[in-house]
Design a protein around this motif. Sequence first.
Motif, mmCIF file in Angstrom:
data_model
loop_
_atom_site.group_PDB
_atom_site.id
_atom_site.type_symbol
_atom_site.label_atom_id
_atom_site.label_comp_id
_atom_site.label_asym_id
_atom_site.label_seq_id
_atom_site.Cartn_x
_atom_site.Cartn_y
_atom_site.Cartn_z
ATOM 1 N N GLY A 145 0.577 -1.158 0.080
ATOM 2 C CA GLY A 145 0.669 -0.101 -0.337
ATOM 3 C C GLY A 145 0.976 1.096 0.389
ATOM 4 O O GLY A 145 1.900 1.520 0.565
ATOM 5 N N GLY A 146 0.165 2.704 -0.628
ATOM 6 C CA GLY A 146 0.996 3.512 -0.051
ATOM 7 C C GLY A 146 2.290 3.708 -1.452
ATOM 8 O O GLY A 146 2.802 4.320 -0.841
ATOM 9 N N CYS A 147 2.186 2.978 -2.128
ATOM 10 C CA CYS A 147 3.227 3.275 -3.124
ATOM 11 C C CYS A 147 3.529 4.616 -3.903
ATOM 12 O O CYS A 147 4.361 4.378 -4.734
ATOM 13 N N GLY A 148 1.881 4.738 -4.218
ATOM 14 C CA GLY A 148 1.242 5.701 -5.438
ATOM 15 C C GLY A 148 0.840 5.048 -6.759
ATOM 16 O O GLY A 148 1.121 5.974 -7.920
ATOM 17 N N LYS A 149 0.083 4.739 -5.743
ATOM 18 C CA LYS A 149 -0.723 3.590 -7.462
ATOM 19 C C LYS A 149 -1.923 4.486 -7.905
ATOM 20 O O LYS A 149 -1.976 4.465 -8.736
ATOM 21 N N THR A 150 -2.826 5.172 -6.540
ATOM 22 C CA THR A 150 -3.588 5.943 -7.004
ATOM 23 C C THR A 150 -3.595 7.591 -7.989
ATOM 24 O O THR A 150 -3.978 8.261 -8.694
ATOM 25 N N THR A 151 -1.971 8.082 -6.619
ATOM 26 C CA THR A 151 -1.829 8.889 -8.302
ATOM 27 C C THR A 151 -1.093 8.487 -9.287
ATOM 28 O O THR A 151 -1.871 9.442 -10.100
ATOM 29 N N PRO A 258 -4.230 -2.940 -2.988
ATOM 30 C CA PRO A 258 -2.899 -3.387 -2.602
ATOM 31 C C PRO A 258 -2.612 -5.436 -2.504
ATOM 32 O O PRO A 258 -2.284 -5.572 -1.567
ATOM 33 N N ASN A 310 8.649 4.539 -8.285
ATOM 34 C CA ASN A 310 8.188 5.755 -7.583
ATOM 35 C C ASN A 310 8.653 6.543 -6.441
ATOM 36 O O ASN A 310 9.634 5.764 -5.866
ATOM 37 N N ARG A 311 9.160 7.797 -6.645
ATOM 38 C CA ARG A 311 10.349 8.489 -5.698
ATOM 39 C C ARG A 311 11.039 8.149 -6.249
ATOM 40 O O ARG A 311 12.036 7.972 -4.789
ATOM 41 N N PRO A 336 10.102 10.210 -10.070
ATOM 42 C CA PRO A 336 10.708 11.217 -8.836
ATOM 43 C C PRO A 336 9.932 11.551 -7.811
ATOM 44 O O PRO A 336 8.676 11.681 -7.969
ATOM 45 N N SER A 337 10.396 12.390 -6.449
ATOM 46 C CA SER A 337 9.712 12.621 -5.342
ATOM 47 C C SER A 337 9.527 13.971 -5.219
ATOM 48 O O SER A 337 10.133 14.805 -6.010
ATOM 49 N N SER A 338 8.092 14.543 -5.369
ATOM 50 C CA SER A 338 8.027 15.396 -5.479
ATOM 51 C C SER A 338 6.511 16.184 -4.195
ATOM 52 O O SER A 338 5.862 15.497 -3.951
ATOM 53 N N VAL A 341 3.194 16.684 -5.137
ATOM 54 C CA VAL A 341 2.499 15.644 -5.887
ATOM 55 C C VAL A 341 1.632 15.670 -4.833
ATOM 56 O O VAL A 341 0.096 15.359 -4.936
ATOM 57 N N PRO A 342 1.117 14.782 -2.845
ATOM 58 C CA PRO A 342 0.023 15.841 -1.931
ATOM 59 C C PRO A 342 -0.209 16.911 -2.199
ATOM 60 O O PRO A 342 -1.213 16.732 -2.010
ATOM 61 N N THR A 345 -2.077 16.808 -5.091
ATOM 62 C CA THR A 345 -3.770 16.117 -4.179
ATOM 63 C C THR A 345 -4.941 15.910 -3.910
ATOM 64 O O THR A 345 -5.837 16.301 -3.670
#
Length: 396
Positions: A145-151, A258, A310-311, A336-338, A341-342, A345
Amino acid sequence: MTAIVEFDPIGAASIKGALGTDAAVLPGLDALRAHLELNVFEDCVVLGPSVDQQDVFALAEDMRLRRPSLGVVMVRRRIDTAVLTDALRSGVREVVQERDLAGLTTAVRRQHEIATRLREQVENPEGAELKSRGGRVVTVFSAKGGCGKTTLATNLAAALADSKRGSVALLDLDLAFGDVAIALQLFPSHTIADAVPIGEDLDGPALLSLLTSHRSGLQALVAPMEPSAADTIDTPLVVHIIDLLREEFDYVVIDTPPALDDNVLAAFDRSDVVALLATLDIPALKNLKLTLETLDLIGFSRDRLKIVLNRSDSKVGLALAEVEKTLKAPIVAQIPSSRDVPASTNRGVAIVSDEPRNPVSIAIGAFIDEYVIASGDDAIPAQMRTDRRTTRRWRR
Ligand SMILES: Nc1ncnc2c1ncn2[C@@H]1O[C@H](COP(=O)(O)OP(=O)(O)OP(=O)(O)O)[C@@H](O)[C@H]1O
Ligand SMILES: [Mg+2]
């Protein structure tokens, strides 16, 4: 135009007021049927609260077969699950509460959009000749979970819609905890749970009426509001929905939970591209390795699997080459991480639309160019594909 039947003059005036000059009130159902015979391009009828419910259902059932492009919208004083279920099953496309005039306007506008889309499909002469092969399906998955799928899923869909390469649907298969609606700040009037009572009668037009439009142009089928509703949606229905979306849209992007459950495997099966997402941490990479091994075991072709990091710029002491060696697979894209992004969102916007020059947006765009729009395999626009809706029926 829109035809209205409502026997109470005050109710009729209120409906007409909401729909504007392009709507006409007719004195009854016989007059409505006569009107429909004369006006072959009538796209939508609104039946007010005073029209007998069974009469509405009978009309919807009849029109579904004789005139699939016509959207029947039913206005009721009170809406409960039983009414909604019976209505959707009979072919009524939308049920709107009497005082929800904004909802009524949206429902009617959607019927016109659906009718236009259906007419384009039927009228396009090339459509009869081209063998349907469906739109391209891209599924985004990670077992952690939380890897960025929805993003990634929302941004892939928004970027495809922004690019105007074709029509785009986004399906939220994270049935219990899906947050596509939140990520894109959608206010859905329907969710995938509304497809359950329609069952085997779910066809293209009915499915289109369950979608929610996003300002980018993409159409989302969002997850149920109640996590418990997830159990009512079984894999044959999910498969049927994906097949219908492929018929109707040029691109279908699927967000997942996930967990490698039957629905996710069914989505993989129908996908042209499966983006397997991981982050540079041991639990995520371990889960990705397990996923790859499971997919190898069931004989899923690695050609369709694309590993996306991701990231990817996280400084965590894991070398990319080492990771690829452990996974025995190449990492084809790095996002990359940025902090943007959050931030995007939280504002309910897709970063690809809001900040197209952001490195995250550029990485997602490059992934689309490289793997989603396969060279020499540009999607055939949906309206140019054969309409299979009449020839295929889903059975549980
Ligand atoms: N490249 C990135 N840079 C910075 N933050 C990111 C990036 N990708 C995702 N995030 C953030 O990480 C969090 C989790 O992302 P997201 O919801 O997309 O993950 P998920 O895999 O869908 O999670 P779940 O498994 O719970 O559905 C969100 O707050 C998101 O904004
Ligand atoms: Mg998610």
